[in-house]
Design a protein around this motif. Structure first.
Motif, short mmCIF file in Angstrom:
data_model
loop_
_atom_site.label_atom_id
_atom_site.label_comp_id
_atom_site.label_asym_id
_atom_site.label_seq_id
_atom_site.Cartn_x
_atom_site.Cartn_y
_atom_site.Cartn_z
N THR A 67 -2.11 -4.97 1.71
CA THR A 67 -3.63 -5.83 1.58
C THR A 67 -3.32 -7.08 1.30
O THR A 67 -2.44 -7.43 0.30
CB THR A 67 -4.32 -5.03 0.38
OG1 THR A 67 -4.34 -3.32 0.71
CG2 THR A 67 -5.38 -5.46 -0.14
N VAL A 120 -2.42 6.21 -8.82
CA VAL A 120 -3.79 5.41 -8.60
C VAL A 120 -4.83 5.57 -10.00
O VAL A 120 -5.50 4.37 -10.18
CB VAL A 120 -4.49 6.11 -7.29
CG1 VAL A 120 -4.75 7.72 -7.94
CG2 VAL A 120 -5.92 5.35 -6.90
N ASP A 121 -4.47 6.31 -10.74
CA ASP A 121 -5.42 6.39 -11.85
C ASP A 121 -5.10 5.67 -12.83
O ASP A 121 -5.61 5.54 -13.81
CB ASP A 121 -5.55 8.09 -12.25
CG ASP A 121 -4.31 8.56 -12.61
OD1 ASP A 121 -3.22 8.40 -11.92
OD2 ASP A 121 -3.90 9.29 -14.09
N THR A 168 -2.08 -0.98 -8.79
CA THR A 168 -3.56 -1.14 -8.27
C THR A 168 -3.96 0.16 -7.71
O THR A 168 -3.38 1.43 -7.81
CB THR A 168 -3.70 -2.14 -7.09
OG1 THR A 168 -2.98 -1.73 -6.03
CG2 THR A 168 -2.82 -3.38 -7.49
N HIS A 169 -5.31 0.14 -7.45
CA HIS A 169 -5.78 1.39 -6.77
C HIS A 169 -5.13 1.76 -5.47
O HIS A 169 -5.35 2.90 -5.27
CB HIS A 169 -7.34 1.28 -6.62
CG HIS A 169 -8.22 1.25 -7.88
ND1 HIS A 169 -8.63 -0.08 -8.33
CD2 HIS A 169 -8.51 2.21 -8.53
CE1 HIS A 169 -9.20 0.38 -9.68
NE2 HIS A 169 -9.25 1.51 -9.82
N TRP A 170 -4.42 0.94 -4.80
CA TRP A 170 -3.72 1.16 -3.47
C TRP A 170 -2.26 1.36 -3.59
O TRP A 170 -1.52 1.70 -2.57
CB TRP A 170 -4.48 0.41 -2.37
CG TRP A 170 -4.26 -1.15 -2.66
CD1 TRP A 170 -3.24 -1.78 -2.49
CD2 TRP A 170 -5.17 -1.88 -3.65
NE1 TRP A 170 -3.32 -3.31 -2.99
CE2 TRP A 170 -4.59 -3.20 -3.62
CE3 TRP A 170 -6.37 -1.70 -3.95
CZ2 TRP A 170 -5.49 -4.38 -4.29
CZ3 TRP A 170 -7.24 -2.71 -4.57
CH2 TRP A 170 -6.62 -3.97 -4.62
N ASN A 220 0.83 -1.33 0.07
CA ASN A 220 0.20 -0.09 -0.11
C ASN A 220 0.96 1.11 0.03
O ASN A 220 1.91 1.50 0.77
CB ASN A 220 -0.93 -0.07 1.30
CG ASN A 220 -1.94 -0.92 1.06
OD1 ASN A 220 -1.88 -1.85 0.33
ND2 ASN A 220 -2.82 -1.05 1.96
N ALA A 247 -4.41 2.34 -12.36
CA ALA A 247 -4.76 1.06 -11.90
C ALA A 247 -5.12 0.02 -12.99
O ALA A 247 -5.71 0.34 -13.93
CB ALA A 247 -5.76 1.09 -10.77
N GLY A 248 -4.37 -1.04 -13.07
CA GLY A 248 -4.54 -2.16 -14.14
C GLY A 248 -3.39 -2.07 -15.02
O GLY A 248 -3.04 -3.08 -15.77
#
Length: 406
Positions: free
Chosen positions: A338, A198-199, A226-228, A191, A201-202
């Motif tokens: 996470t 963050v934008d 990832t988003h985190w 994390n 992600a993927g």
């Protein structure tokens, strides 16, 4: 011969099947505390079940286990991925190898594995009891007594503990004389607070070298944004090797990324310089010289204080050096982790020096055996934790019904 297997996961199931096939007259019972059997098998690999890994030399195979690599060398000479493949093949389940070595059923469905194990248990006559709350496990001169919450007492000549990272299993082992190395998380994502990517992600990069600064730990492989924060094989493997170190630091550490592991700074500099000479009017954002996704490349330019909409001809030495530094030494402050709860893997468990790995038997309590993650063994991502379950279950099951006077 009465054998009780605590735990209805991969290790427990395989131990029960191994025992029953080795001694068909034995009475083998699996006791599972929940209503669900083989729950990790079901969700592994996104529901496809990463059964094992195409690594067939024991000495190579053990290198994928941060904890247990020395102890597993012998067991992997007895039952290894090739044996796993053959076992499932003989029961009508074919496995396939993916480009990274992971092996899945050709159906791409974990139900194929669950159905196979369930059919085999029914065929052999293994008794399966779910929602069983075990209050106490007692060793006496006649063997073991397992006292259930409803007051029923089951007697056994041998017991196999295959309860994964569940606290109850560790408590049973402790009560019978074993030491427990405190379990801490393994295989988790990093994390990053106020994550600047963050934008994106993927997005992923296939060959990245990741370092935990202030340690000697590093790993190489694909990284997923990832988003985190960060995930992907390189990050997950690094979390496994650094499980105790990261826990001791409360998951607060600086993480460094070399996004172009196959290139030196000099290589990158020269490639950019050549492009600048050959295509001076090209926009910085349109450069496609490195294996980095378009949007991520643009973000690296911005992180290097470069305007992506400027032409490469405007790129000076200072900007070039800053970009090279971003690509080779990109730093982020990790704060927290996470874990996917259902796929939770731990580092820790029954102390390995207290186990006879030829039999998977306790050196403290004769007739007590261990299989799977209950022991202080864990592998990196890629099918290695399941292989430990199959191997240790296979050996524990056979030993339990052939080492107690039968």
């Amino acid at each position: 011969m009465n054998l009780l297997v605590f735990g209805g996961g991969a290790a427990g199931f395989f131990a029960a099947l191994s025992a029953k096939s080795s001694n068909p007259s034995a009475n083998v019972i699996i006791l599972e505390k929940t209503a669900k059997l083989l729950s990790k098998v079901r969700i592994s690999g996104g529901g496809r079940c990463n059964v094992t890994h195409a690594c067939f030399q024991a000495r190579d195979l053990v290198s994928f286990y941060p904890r247990g690599h020395r102890e597993l060398l012998g067991p992997f000479h007895v039952f290894q991925p090739r044996d796993t493949i053959q076992w499932f093949s003989e029961r009508g389940v074919e496995l396939k190898v993916e480009s990274d070595g992971r092996m899945f059923p050709v159906t791409d469905s974990s139900s194929t594995i669950i159905d196979c194990l369930s059919r085999e248990a029914e065929k052999l006559g293994v008794e399966i009891r779910t929602q069983q709350k075990i209050e106490k496990l007692v060793k006496d001169e006649d063997g073991f007594q397992c006292i259930l919450k409803d007051g029923e007492t089951l007697k056994a000549d041998a017991v196999i503990l295959a309860t994964g990272s569940n606290k109850a299993g560790h408590e049973f082992a402790q009560e019978l004389g074993h030491s427990i190395n405190t379990p801490v998380p393994s295989l988790f994502t990093f994390n990053i607070p106020s994550f600047p990517l963050v934008d994106l992600a993927g997005a992923s990069v296939q060959k990245v070298r990741v370092y935990l600064e202030g340690t000697k730990l590093k790993e190489e492989g694909p990284v997923l944004i990832t988003h985190w924060g960060f995930s992907g094989p390189a990050v997950l493997k690094l979390s496994a090797w650094g499980a105790r170190e990261l826990h001791s630091r409360d998951y607060k550490i600086s993480v460094r990324f070399d996004w172009l592991a196959d290139y030196s700074i000099e290589d990158i500099y020269q490639i950019l310089e050549d492009e600048k000479q050959n295509n001076p009017s090209k926009l910085l954002s349109s450069i496609r010289l490195f294996p980095i996704p378009k949007k991520l490349w643009k973000r690296f330019l911005e992180r290097s204080d470069l305007n992506p909409d400027l032409r490469i001809s405007t790129l000076g030495k200072k900007g070039m050096r800053k970009l090279c530094s971003t690509l080779k030494e990109d730093r982020y402050k990790m704060s927290g982790k996470t874990t996917h709860k259902e796929e939770f893997v731990t580092c820790g468990g029954v102390k390995l020096s207290e186990i006879n790995f030829k039999k998977m038997e306790s050196q403290k309590c004769p007739g007590l055996y261990f299989a799977g993650e209950l022991m202080d063994i864990d592998g990196v991502t890629g099918g290695f934790n399941f292989q430990n379950a199959w191997t240790s279950g296979w050996i524990a099951g056979r030993s339990a019904v052939t080492s107690n006077g039968t």
